[in-house]
Each structure stands twice: as structure tokens, then as C-alpha cells.
Design an enzyme around this catalytic site. Structure first.
Site, short mmCIF file in Angstrom:
data_model
loop_
_atom_site.label_atom_id
_atom_site.label_comp_id
_atom_site.label_asym_id
_atom_site.label_seq_id
_atom_site.Cartn_x
_atom_site.Cartn_y
_atom_site.Cartn_z
N CYS A 129 41.57 34.84 36.25
CA CYS A 129 40.72 35.33 36.92
C CYS A 129 39.19 35.00 36.49
CB CYS A 129 41.00 36.92 36.91
SG CYS A 129 39.81 37.90 38.21
N CYS A 130 39.10 35.31 35.10
CA CYS A 130 37.68 34.84 34.50
C CYS A 130 37.43 33.36 34.75
CB CYS A 130 37.89 35.12 33.10
SG CYS A 130 37.73 36.96 32.62
N CYS A 210 33.14 43.21 34.49
CA CYS A 210 33.87 43.43 35.85
C CYS A 210 34.51 45.04 35.85
CB CYS A 210 34.95 42.25 36.38
SG CYS A 210 34.25 40.83 36.63
N CYS A 213 38.20 45.61 34.49
CA CYS A 213 38.59 45.11 33.10
C CYS A 213 37.41 45.75 32.04
CB CYS A 213 38.42 43.68 33.05
SG CYS A 213 39.93 42.79 34.04
N CYS A 236 35.66 36.24 28.00
CA CYS A 236 35.98 36.13 29.46
C CYS A 236 36.22 34.34 29.33
CB CYS A 236 34.85 36.37 30.36
SG CYS A 236 33.26 35.43 30.19
#
Length: 252
Positions: A129-130, A210, A213, A236
Site C-alpha cells: 500500500c505504501c 495515513c 495506519c 513507509c
């Protein structure tokens, strides 16, 4: 650049590493504004950007940069998963400091469709995702720059205790003018200059990324303990290398 063209041509990667070490030694002990001005006006003129999260401590570095060059490119990665408070903080600081070139970079729609079509990738793979929402967009945004400025500090986490003033990241150099600052110094600067705090800091969010998280930080924890709570993950991936665009899992 500090090193001559011949040195860089022989081994570009080693040239950047040597240059970062030389600059760190040259500016060791200098105040942050001195380091910033030298990087912006002398060593990387026209080739440097500030990468800002517009997070908990961002106002301090943004204020320093505005005092040197309000037209300096400021790169902000809007992952699509940020707190609304962060976006509002960005807008208020841009207005307050009269920054003229803030670039809000978003993930590429095609990559989101490929890797995160439902927007829930963070639930099963935070690294991936990062990668798609932060690392890859920044890699593209940094094309054309030879260096970039970060707001990282040694006190923030164990992974940052040896952070140098200048460091190599692939073929680029990162400048960390606040590396040696502590929490008290950051707050003193912010208060001295009347800079607003991020809206979530008072609620215990000391490092803000984010929304899915990011968690509040408990007393006694380091400032990044609320990031990816319960996981071994501490970064990240942005500060683990921008070499190429291959950061989907590897190197994060």
C-alpha cells in the site's frame, strides 16, 4: 555539486555518497537555516525540492524554507488515505507562509486500479500500500531534482538515531537540516514564530501519516510508535531508497 564532474563520471553512486559525507562534515554543527540556505542557494540551486508531509512538525521546516525562497518546490504526497486535518493544515500553511509552488501528488489511477482497486490494500499488505500510494508517486515527482529536503530528526525513533545532515539516496542527496533537533527545540521554534500546530497533535497523534495506519502515541513511547501499530514496520519506504520504480514490496 561539491565533487567535480570527473569523479562523478567514474562512479556516480560513490560520488554521491562521498559528496553527502563531505557536506555533512562541512556543515556539522551549523544551524538549520544555514544548512538550508547553503543547500538551496549554493550546492543544489534550481535542483532541490522540499518533501513535506504537512504533518506534526512540518510547519517549522516550511517556515524556514519560506524565509529563504517561497518559490521553492514543495512536494506533498496525497495518498488518498490522509486525515482531513492534514489536508486542511496543508492549505492553511500554504496561505500563511505564501508558498507558491506546492505540488500535491496523487497515486497513479492505473496503478491503484491494478494493485488496490477496492482501496483496502492496507488491510492485507501495508508495504505494498505504501509503495503504490507513497513511494512510487514520490519517485516520479522527484525526477528532475538532484536533491530533496526532509524534516526527519534523530530523536523521533531508534531507526533515525544516526541520521546525518546530508545522505545519499540513489543518485540524489537528501538534506536533513533538523536532524539534531529535539522536541523542545521544535516546539520553541513553532511558538516563537506563532506557527499553528497540526490539529491532531493535541489529541496524542505525534507522527501523522495515513488515517488507517496512524494511532495515538502513549506516554514514554517514541514519536513514531503510533505508525503501523502492532507491526514490525517503522518506515513507509520513502526513506529506504527511491532507486527506480520497483519498490512494490522489495526494499520497504
Amino acid at each position: 555539486m561539491v565533487l567535480d564532474a570527473m569523479t562523478l563520471a567514474v562512479d556516480p553512486d560513490q560520488g554521491v555518497v562521498a559528496e553527502a559525507r563531505l557536506l555533512s562534515s562541512q556543515y556539522d554543527g551549523q544551524e538549520a537555516p544555514v544548512v538550508l540556505r547553503a543547500a538551496i542557494e549554493e550546492h543544489f540551486s534550481g535542483e532541490i525540492a522540499l518533501v513535506s508531509s504537512f504533518g506534526a512538525d512540518s510547519a517549522v521546516l516550511l517556515h524556514m524554507v519560506a524565509g529563504i525562497d517561497r518559490n521553492l518546490p514543495v512536494v506533498f504526497i496525497d495518498t488518498g488515505k490522509l486525515f482531513g486535518e492534514t489536508l486542511r493544515y496543508r492549505d492553511s500553511l500554504v496561505d500563511l507562509l505564501q508558498l507558491t509552488d506546492v505540488r500535491s501528488i496523487q497515486p497513479q489511477p492505473a496503478l491503484l486500479q491494478q494493485h488496490d482497486p477496492e482501496g483496502a490494500l492496507w488491510l492485507r499488505d501495508t508495504d505494498a500500500c505504501c509503495a503504490v500510494r507513497k513511494v512510487q508517486p514520490l519517485s516520479v515527482a522527484m525526477e528532475g531534482f538532484s536533491s530533496w529536503i526532509t524534516g526527519r530528526k534523530r530523536f523521533q525513533a531508534e531507526t533515525r538515531t544516526k541520521l546525518p545532515l546530508f545522505e545519499a539516496d540513489g543518485d540524489k542527496i537528501k538534506v536533513n537540516p533538523l536532524a539534531g533537533w529535539n522536541r523542545a527545540r521544535v516546539e520553541a521554534y513553532r511558538e516563537e514564530h506563532g506557527l499553528p500546530a497540526h490539529g491532531l497533535v493535541a489529541d496524542g497523534y505525534l507522527s501523522i501519516g495515513c488515517m488507517p495506519c496512524t494511532d495515538r502515541v502513549k506516554p514514554g513511547e517514541d514519536e513514531r510508535a503510533g505508525r503501523w501499530r502492532g507491526q514490525a514496520k517503522t518506515e513507509c519506504g520513502i526513506h529506504l531508497g527511491l532507486l527506480g520504480h520497483e519498490a512494490f514490496g522489495s526494499g520497504i
